[in-house]
Design an enzyme around this catalytic site. Structure first.
Site, PDB file in Angstrom:
ATOM      1  N   ASN A  69      18.935 -33.634 -57.610  1.00  0.00           N
ATOM      2  CA  ASN A  69      18.251 -34.780 -58.249  1.00  0.00           C
ATOM      3  C   ASN A  69      18.113 -34.663 -59.850  1.00  0.00           C
ATOM      4  O   ASN A  69      17.297 -35.330 -60.320  1.00  0.00           O
ATOM      5  CB  ASN A  69      17.176 -34.956 -57.561  1.00  0.00           C
ATOM      6  CG  ASN A  69      17.324 -35.537 -56.355  1.00  0.00           C
ATOM      7  OD1 ASN A  69      18.369 -36.460 -56.162  1.00  0.00           O
ATOM      8  ND2 ASN A  69      16.342 -35.683 -55.419  1.00  0.00           N
ATOM      9  N   LYS A 104       8.389 -35.664 -55.311  1.00  0.00           N
ATOM     10  CA  LYS A 104       8.508 -35.396 -53.878  1.00  0.00           C
ATOM     11  C   LYS A 104       9.904 -34.742 -53.504  1.00  0.00           C
ATOM     12  O   LYS A 104       9.995 -34.177 -52.362  1.00  0.00           O
ATOM     13  CB  LYS A 104       8.188 -36.432 -52.902  1.00  0.00           C
ATOM     14  CG  LYS A 104       6.573 -36.534 -52.870  1.00  0.00           C
ATOM     15  CD  LYS A 104       6.299 -37.975 -51.928  1.00  0.00           C
ATOM     16  CE  LYS A 104       6.421 -37.392 -50.549  1.00  0.00           C
ATOM     17  NZ  LYS A 104       6.045 -38.439 -49.408  1.00  0.00           N
ATOM     18  N   ASP A 105      10.777 -34.911 -54.344  1.00  0.00           N
ATOM     19  CA  ASP A 105      12.090 -34.236 -53.916  1.00  0.00           C
ATOM     20  C   ASP A 105      12.689 -33.793 -55.373  1.00  0.00           C
ATOM     21  O   ASP A 105      14.235 -34.038 -55.305  1.00  0.00           O
ATOM     22  CB  ASP A 105      12.887 -35.450 -53.466  1.00  0.00           C
ATOM     23  CG  ASP A 105      14.243 -34.952 -52.714  1.00  0.00           C
ATOM     24  OD1 ASP A 105      14.076 -33.589 -52.206  1.00  0.00           O
ATOM     25  OD2 ASP A 105      15.269 -35.519 -52.235  1.00  0.00           O
ATOM     26  N   ILE A 106      11.985 -32.918 -55.837  1.00  0.00           N
ATOM     27  CA  ILE A 106      12.683 -32.440 -57.226  1.00  0.00           C
ATOM     28  C   ILE A 106      13.767 -31.140 -56.499  1.00  0.00           C
ATOM     29  O   ILE A 106      13.075 -30.266 -55.848  1.00  0.00           O
ATOM     30  CB  ILE A 106      11.889 -31.570 -58.095  1.00  0.00           C
ATOM     31  CG1 ILE A 106      10.777 -32.781 -58.840  1.00  0.00           C
ATOM     32  CG2 ILE A 106      12.327 -30.602 -59.184  1.00  0.00           C
ATOM     33  CD1 ILE A 106      11.662 -33.436 -59.741  1.00  0.00           C
TER      34      ILE A 106
END
Length: 244
Positions: A81, A75-77
């Site tokens: 990150n 959900k937060d590529i």
């Protein structure tokens, strides 16, 4: 959940004074991909390193999408990150927003502007396809060296629409306008860069059902990696990028 392309959770500890809990992760020496692409590092990543990073991230996503039960959606590529170890191999970090299971609906939209899939913003649909969309944005960053969203709030992926249209020469001209200028100072195979750009565009389809699976993405990127190694063995037999 344990994979060479995911940052490893070493353990946890609890502060005896105030009962604060801490998660302890492995140390990843070379920091984030974002800092290498958009920070002040004098050394710029060459194409082979960028491609290996893309493949590492794809393999990490393949693992959480296909080989964990239940499946995990990160959900937060995004490039901040993605961390790089001492050998410049990539590891996916920060699973703080991750969700197990697929095709859920949420009204609470979270993530990072410039990477969020259209269907998630519109309808709150959580699926592996939203990670694939974000990964497509990361591929654009690797090719272009540009931020996912600029200072004026324009998202990078919108500029990639229509890239695959037209004849090969037209696509080649568009590609030359996309490529990070740092790559023009190096010799790298045009075929490989074009392949990665095509994978990025396919990942960025607005219709999530038209996006490839991570299995297909890993296969396509690995073929491009083979082209790079063939190129490095015999640079005279492969097309190269030349300075503008």
């Amino acid at each position: 959940v344990n994979h060479g392309n995911l940052v490893k959770l070493e353990g946890f500890c609890v502060d005896p004074d105030d009962a604060t809990c801490y998660l302890i992760y492995e140390y990843v020496e070379n920091g984030s991909l974002h800092s290498w692409l958009h920070g002040s590092q004098k050394q710029k990543l060459n194409w082979r390193t960028r491609l290996r990073i893309a493949i590492d991230v794809a393999n990490g996503l393949l693992y959480v999408h296909e080989h964990t039960r239940p499946r995990v959606v990160h959900k937060d590529i995004k490039s901040s990150n993605i961390l790089l170890d001492a050998s410049m191999r990539a590891k996916i970090a920060n699973f703080g927003l991750a969700k197990s299971g697929c095709n859920a609906i949420t009204m609470h939209i979270v993530g990072t502007q410039g990477y969020i899939a259209p269907e998630y913003i519109a309808d709150g649909v959580v699926s592996t396809k939203m990670d694939i969309f974000a990964f497509g944005v990361v591929l654009l960053e690797l090719v272009s060296g540009k931020e996912a969203i600029d200072e004026e709030g324009r998202v990078l992926w919108m500029r990639a629409s229509g890239f695959s249209e037209g004849k090969e020469k037209e696509k080649l001209d568009r590609l030359k306008n996309w490529i990070d200028e740092a790559l023009f100072e190096q010799s790298c195979p045009m075929e490989s860069v074009m392949d990665v750009m095509n994978v990025a565009v396919s990942c960025l389809q607005k219709d999530p059902t038209k996006r490839p699976s991570m299995v297909e993405v890993v296969y396509a990127l690995s073929k491009s990696d083979d082209a790079v190694f063939d190129f490095s063995d015999d640079t005279l037999s492969a097309p190269i990028l030349t300075a503008r």
